[in-house]
Design an enzyme around this catalytic site. Sequence first.
Site, PDB file in Angstrom:
ATOM      1  N   ASN A   1       0.809  -1.248   0.593  1.00  0.00           N
ATOM      2  CA  ASN A   1       0.104  -0.312   0.019  1.00  0.00           C
ATOM      3  C   ASN A   1       0.715   1.345   0.194  1.00  0.00           C
ATOM      4  OD1 ASN A   1      -2.192   1.744   0.131  1.00  0.00           O
ATOM      5  ND2 ASN A   1      -3.188   0.567   1.711  1.00  0.00           N
TER       6      ASN A   1
ATOM      7  N   HIS B   1      23.420   0.023  12.652  1.00  0.00           N
ATOM      8  CA  HIS B   1      24.761   1.197  12.751  1.00  0.00           C
ATOM      9  C   HIS B   1      25.373   0.228  13.460  1.00  0.00           C
ATOM     10  CE1 HIS B   1      23.289   3.999   9.264  1.00  0.00           C
ATOM     11  NE2 HIS B   1      21.689   3.234  10.258  1.00  0.00           N
TER      12      HIS B   1
ATOM     13  N   GLY C   1      -0.883  -1.624   8.855  1.00  0.00           N
ATOM     14  CA  GLY C   1      -0.875   0.248   8.205  1.00  0.00           C
ATOM     15  C   GLY C   1       0.578   0.508   9.630  1.00  0.00           C
TER      16      GLY C   1
ATOM     17  N   THR D   1      10.579  -6.667  16.452  1.00  0.00           N
ATOM     18  CA  THR D   1      12.129  -7.609  16.787  1.00  0.00           C
ATOM     19  C   THR D   1      12.544  -7.997  16.781  1.00  0.00           C
ATOM     20  OG1 THR D   1      11.860  -7.266  19.154  1.00  0.00           O
ATOM     21  CG2 THR D   1      11.901  -5.219  18.142  1.00  0.00           C
TER      22      THR D   1
ATOM     23  N   ARG E   1       4.504  -8.462  20.465  1.00  0.00           N
ATOM     24  CA  ARG E   1       4.621  -9.882  21.432  1.00  0.00           C
ATOM     25  C   ARG E   1       2.577 -10.547  20.232  1.00  0.00           C
ATOM     26  NH1 ARG E   1       8.673  -9.527  23.108  1.00  0.00           N
ATOM     27  NH2 ARG E   1       9.139  -7.963  25.151  1.00  0.00           N
TER      28      ARG E   1
ATOM     29  N   LYS F   1      -2.378 -13.635  23.152  1.00  0.00           N
ATOM     30  CA  LYS F   1      -3.210 -14.484  23.813  1.00  0.00           C
ATOM     31  C   LYS F   1      -4.773 -15.356  23.622  1.00  0.00           C
ATOM     32  CE  LYS F   1      -1.109 -14.155  27.620  1.00  0.00           C
ATOM     33  NZ  LYS F   1       0.647 -14.646  27.446  1.00  0.00           N
TER      34      LYS F   1
END
Length: 184
Positions: free
Chosen positions: A84, A114, A141, A164, A179, A182
Site C-alpha cells: 500500500n 548502525h 499500516g 524485533t 508480542r 493470546k
Amino acid sequence: MASDYEKMAAGEWYCCLDAELDRLRIAARHAVHQHNTMAPDARGMMAPGLKALFRNVSDDVFIEAPFHCSYGINLSFGERVYLNAGCTILDSGRVHIGSSSMLGPGVQIYCAEHHKDPQLRRQGIEIARAVVIGEDVWIGGGAIILGGVTIGDGAIVGAGSVVTRNVAAGETVVGNPARPVKRD
C-alpha cells in the site's frame, strides 16, 4: 580484500559511505522517482524502472505510490504481493516478501544496523540483516519490521507494531515490541 558491496551482501560490517554503494542508491532513487511521479494509468502495477531494479518480482506484484527503497537490488517478491501507499524498504540486506502477502500503508522495513561505537558509526560502519516475510502474511499500516526478522506464513502483524523478533507461522503479534496475541 572484499568490497563494501560484497561485505554488505555477505552480512558483514561495511562502510555505507562507499562510492559503489552510492551509485547503486542513486540508481534506486531514479527508479523510485519514476514510479512515484508517473501517472497511475501509465505506471500500472509498478513503473518499468522499478520493476527492472528488483532482484526478483512477479508480473502481478502491485506497489502503490509513494514507495521508497534504498537499493532495490536486494528485494524479491512472490506472486500477488501488494504494498500500500507509503511503504519504505531500506534494503541493505536481502528482503523477500512471499506470495499473497499484503503490507498496509506506511509499513517500514529496516535492514541496516548502525555500529554501536560512535566513532565507527560516524565513519558509516553498519551491518545488513535480511528480512523474510512468508506467504499470506498481512502487515498492518505503520508497522516497522527490523533487520534479521523472519515472519512465518499466514502471520498477522498489527498496525503500528514494531517487530524485533521472529514471528511464527500463523501467529498474530501486536505492540511495541510486538508480542503474540493470546488466544482464548
